[in-house]
Design a protein around this motif. Sequence first.
Motif, PDB file in Angstrom:
ATOM      1  N   ARG A   1      13.687  19.141 -22.772  1.00 50.18           N
ATOM      2  CA  ARG A   1      14.481  18.031 -23.323  1.00 50.18           C
ATOM      3  C   ARG A   1      14.584  16.878 -22.319  1.00 50.18           C
ATOM      4  O   ARG A   1      14.593  15.704 -22.708  1.00 50.18           O
ATOM      5  CB  ARG A   1      15.874  18.526 -23.720  1.00 50.18           C
ATOM      6  N   ARG A   2      14.661  17.193 -21.032  1.00 55.76           N
ATOM      7  CA  ARG A   2      14.691  16.124 -20.020  1.00 55.76           C
ATOM      8  C   ARG A   2      13.415  15.295 -20.079  1.00 55.76           C
ATOM      9  O   ARG A   2      13.456  14.056 -20.058  1.00 55.76           O
ATOM     10  CB  ARG A   2      14.857  16.741 -18.631  1.00 55.76           C
TER      11      ARG A   2
ATOM     12  N   TRP B   1      11.359  15.035 -22.623  1.00 53.89           N
ATOM     13  CA  TRP B   1      11.326  14.314 -23.899  1.00 53.89           C
ATOM     14  C   TRP B   1      12.173  13.046 -23.802  1.00 53.89           C
ATOM     15  O   TRP B   1      11.787  11.977 -24.288  1.00 53.89           O
ATOM     16  CB  TRP B   1      11.836  15.230 -25.003  1.00 53.89           C
ATOM     17  N   ALA B   2      13.330  13.155 -23.135  1.00 52.52           N
ATOM     18  CA  ALA B   2      14.189  11.989 -22.960  1.00 52.52           C
ATOM     19  C   ALA B   2      13.509  10.918 -22.120  1.00 52.52           C
ATOM     20  O   ALA B   2      13.611   9.715 -22.415  1.00 52.52           O
ATOM     21  CB  ALA B   2      15.509  12.411 -22.314  1.00 52.52           C
TER      22      ALA B   2
ATOM     23  N   LEU C   1      11.128   9.140 -24.327  1.00 54.60           N
ATOM     24  CA  LEU C   1      11.840   8.245 -25.248  1.00 54.60           C
ATOM     25  C   LEU C   1      12.282   6.974 -24.537  1.00 54.60           C
ATOM     26  O   LEU C   1      12.137   5.862 -25.068  1.00 54.60           O
ATOM     27  CB  LEU C   1      13.056   8.968 -25.831  1.00 54.60           C
ATOM     28  N   ALA C   2      12.832   7.131 -23.347  1.00 53.47           N
ATOM     29  CA  ALA C   2      13.291   5.960 -22.597  1.00 53.47           C
ATOM     30  C   ALA C   2      12.130   5.048 -22.237  1.00 53.47           C
ATOM     31  O   ALA C   2      12.248   3.817 -22.295  1.00 53.47           O
ATOM     32  CB  ALA C   2      14.032   6.407 -21.343  1.00 53.47           C
TER      33      ALA C   2
ATOM     34  N   ARG D   1      16.524   4.173 -25.646  1.00 52.64           N
ATOM     35  CA  ARG D   1      17.485   4.715 -24.708  1.00 52.64           C
ATOM     36  C   ARG D   1      18.591   5.510 -25.401  1.00 52.64           C
ATOM     37  O   ARG D   1      19.114   6.474 -24.823  1.00 52.64           O
ATOM     38  CB  ARG D   1      18.089   3.596 -23.860  1.00 52.64           C
TER      39      ARG D   1
ATOM     40  N   ALA E   1      17.285   8.884 -25.988  1.00 56.50           N
ATOM     41  CA  ALA E   1      17.132   9.546 -24.698  1.00 56.50           C
ATOM     42  C   ALA E   1      18.466  10.089 -24.221  1.00 56.50           C
ATOM     43  O   ALA E   1      18.544  11.199 -23.677  1.00 56.50           O
ATOM     44  CB  ALA E   1      16.564   8.567 -23.678  1.00 56.50           C
ATOM     45  N   ARG E   2      19.536   9.325 -24.426  1.00 54.80           N
ATOM     46  CA  ARG E   2      20.862   9.774 -24.001  1.00 54.80           C
ATOM     47  C   ARG E   2      21.266  11.042 -24.745  1.00 54.80           C
ATOM     48  O   ARG E   2      21.818  11.962 -24.143  1.00 54.80           O
ATOM     49  CB  ARG E   2      21.886   8.664 -24.238  1.00 54.80           C
TER      50      ARG E   2
ATOM     51  N   GLU F   1      19.295  13.363 -25.989  1.00 55.28           N
ATOM     52  CA  GLU F   1      18.502  14.471 -25.457  1.00 55.28           C
ATOM     53  C   GLU F   1      19.018  14.933 -24.093  1.00 55.28           C
ATOM     54  O   GLU F   1      19.122  16.137 -23.824  1.00 55.28           O
ATOM     55  CB  GLU F   1      17.030  14.070 -25.338  1.00 55.28           C
ATOM     56  N   LEU F   2      19.355  13.975 -23.232  1.00 51.07           N
ATOM     57  CA  LEU F   2      19.834  14.338 -21.909  1.00 51.07           C
ATOM     58  C   LEU F   2      21.193  15.022 -21.967  1.00 51.07           C
ATOM     59  O   LEU F   2      21.457  15.960 -21.195  1.00 51.07           O
ATOM     60  CB  LEU F   2      19.912  13.095 -21.018  1.00 51.07           C
TER      61      LEU F   2
ATOM     62  N   ARG G   1      19.145  10.805 -15.700  1.00 54.65           N
ATOM     63  CA  ARG G   1      20.116   9.920 -16.359  1.00 54.65           C
ATOM     64  C   ARG G   1      20.333   8.666 -15.532  1.00 54.65           C
ATOM     65  O   ARG G   1      20.363   7.538 -16.059  1.00 54.65           O
ATOM     66  CB  ARG G   1      21.449  10.660 -16.547  1.00 54.65           C
TER      67      ARG G   1
END
Length: 418
Positions: A368-369, A371-372, A375-376, A381, A384-385, A387-388, A411
């Motif tokens: 997930r990190r 993937w985020a 996305l970012a 964003r 992404a938030r 997911e993080l 983050r």
Amino acid sequence: MDLYLRAGRTIELMDRYADALALYDEMLAAALERGDRQMELAALAARATGEAISVSVAGEQGQTEQHALEALALARELGDPAAEAKLLWVLMLANRFNLGDYAAGLEYGRRSLVIAREHGLDEQAALTAQDLAQNLGAHGQLAEAHAMVNESISYWLRVGNLPLAANGLRNRLEIEWLQGELDAAERTTRQSLEIDERTSNVWGRAMSRMYLGGLYVVRGRLAEALAILDEAFAIANASELLVLRLTIATTLASVLIADGQPDRARGLVDEARRGMTGMFEGLPDIPSAIQAAIELAAGRPAQAARVAEPGTAFLPDLPFAFSVYTIWSAPIEAAIVVGNLEPARDATDRILAHAIRTGARFWQPEARRLWALALAAAGDRAAARVELDQALALAREIGMASTAAAIERSRAAIAVTA
């Protein structure tokens, strides 16, 4: 039968597989000269079993499957269910992980287990169940694998076979680790290590330390991890087991990166790459993945991206992802940093989907990190938030301190605040 007993002791006590196999060939020649078909079967079965065991040491299959099939045909001709169950187990070993046909291996294993149980062959049933559990666990069938290996461990402890009980415990800890049950995995590892020390099992003494070091890494206890991994490396180096040395070397290298020792890590990776040449065809390129991690940690993402392609260092159906490092992470992150988003997102999507489907929670926070990050990098964003946040919550729940710290750094890097 004295030849068989001598060869068995050679394998059990001295890890001298080539010597044992030579004795089995001697036994086979004697059986053929006498026309003794039962002795011939015993020799064929012993040779195939020895070859299957030596696969883990030699890193290559050789004629294991061919020899096992020849012996299986004779076992069926002579109506020997014990030999049949044993040889089906050997055929499973010849078709596992990167060797042969995995689906065929599972079928061989299940048939071996059925025959062993039907004929009251408790020891063979335990052997088959234990190795079948490792296959199942490595390929994501975690719940079935956990139940099966527990059955084997109970049998070995009941009859006092401590080396095989320790081996079963190491199989179980991999499953518990993948499921995100880190407290249980640590208890199981310590139980295995205690047995390995009592029995002076070289492979077990090194591997149990490697797993314990890996758990320390996950929990952010880096100094303790390096200390016990150095112990494991010393044990492996003193052995004649090449696969053991390479396994510990690459594991230690991955942790040295986190400790800021890239030069020592690079030396171990180079050694592993030389040692692995021609071995384990079809498995992830572990040295290249760790090399990518070294370059990424040094702030050279473009070079890291050239070293290992995203996705090529991880295959969900192979038994390496529970290890102390996440070998697929650095190539994917490097690809994201240099803007190669499509293959990075494809690889991450496969990993995350596999982890969710199989219940392997250990993989999910890091996936997930990544993937985020993708996305970012694509400008989303807000997603992404989300997911993080999910990744951080799960990492904290599981107790993955090092992964939680990496998520928090990500983050900050993409200006996503809590």
